[in-house]
Design an enzyme around this catalytic site. Structure first.
Site, PDB file in Angstrom:
ATOM      1  N   THR A   1      33.930  29.765  29.350  1.00 54.96           N
ATOM      2  CA  THR A   1      32.935  28.913  29.398  1.00 54.96           C
ATOM      3  C   THR A   1      32.977  27.952  28.171  1.00 54.96           C
ATOM      4  O   THR A   1      33.241  28.625  27.107  1.00 54.96           O
ATOM      5  CB  THR A   1      31.484  29.244  30.064  1.00 54.96           C
ATOM      6  OG1 THR A   1      31.094  30.388  29.268  1.00 54.96           O
ATOM      7  CG2 THR A   1      31.554  29.753  31.414  1.00 54.96           C
TER       8      THR A   1
ATOM      9  N   SER B   1      30.719  24.067  30.315  1.00 56.97           N
ATOM     10  CA  SER B   1      29.528  25.292  29.714  1.00 56.97           C
ATOM     11  C   SER B   1      28.938  25.625  30.942  1.00 56.97           C
ATOM     12  O   SER B   1      28.890  25.021  32.107  1.00 56.97           O
ATOM     13  CB  SER B   1      28.486  24.169  28.876  1.00 56.97           C
ATOM     14  OG  SER B   1      27.357  25.136  28.799  1.00 56.97           O
TER      15      SER B   1
ATOM     16  N   ASP C   1      30.571  28.505  35.085  1.00 51.96           N
ATOM     17  CA  ASP C   1      30.638  29.567  35.813  1.00 51.96           C
ATOM     18  C   ASP C   1      31.141  29.360  37.311  1.00 51.96           C
ATOM     19  O   ASP C   1      31.806  30.331  37.761  1.00 51.96           O
ATOM     20  CB  ASP C   1      29.033  30.230  35.984  1.00 51.96           C
ATOM     21  CG  ASP C   1      28.512  30.460  34.779  1.00 51.96           C
ATOM     22  OD1 ASP C   1      29.062  30.682  33.855  1.00 51.96           O
ATOM     23  OD2 ASP C   1      27.029  30.317  34.645  1.00 51.96           O
TER      24      ASP C   1
END
Length: 122
Positions: free
Chosen positions: A34, A54, A60
């Site tokens: 990430t 991020s 994710d």
């Protein structure tokens, strides 16, 4: 091997130390992370990391998509279980996908160290 590196904010320093400790091993593999975690790893090591967004901005989920599409072999996700995460549903989905697709997952430093020690032995 294709390896994902993810760490919640309070675990990023631990992830950086982990990647420093295992830099020789990790440098032989394709790494994904990430955004913030990967950027910090590259600032503190010589590792090349393919960056996703991020975590709270969809990173994710991007890693989860890679798992679902058979594009990751191992996930190191240093989670902070004591702090509520604004993107907790994304975190839960990523963990679930590791189970669904049988992708090994280490969520803390001790487990990650064991994985690396085992893999080095092969």
């Amino acid at each position: 091997m294709r390896i994902a590196l993810i760490a919640h904010d309070k675990k990023k320093d631990l992830m950086i130390q982990f990647t420093k400790d295992h830099e020789d091993y990790l440098s032989n593999h394709t790494l994904y992370a990430t955004g913030t975690t990967g950027t910090r790893i590259m600032e503190h090591t010589k590792l090349k990391v393919n960056l996703k967004k991020s975590g709270p901005l969809g990173g994710d989920q991007e890693i989860g998509s890679m798992i679902a599409n058979g594009k990751l072999d191992l996930v190191f996700f240093f989670r902070d279980p004591l702090t509520a995460q604004p993107h907790e549903p994304d975190v839960s989905a990523l963990l679930r996908l590791c189970d669904v697709y049988d992708v090994p997952l280490a969520t803390n430093n001790a487990a990650a160290d064991l994985f690396i020690k085992h893999l080095k032995g092969k």
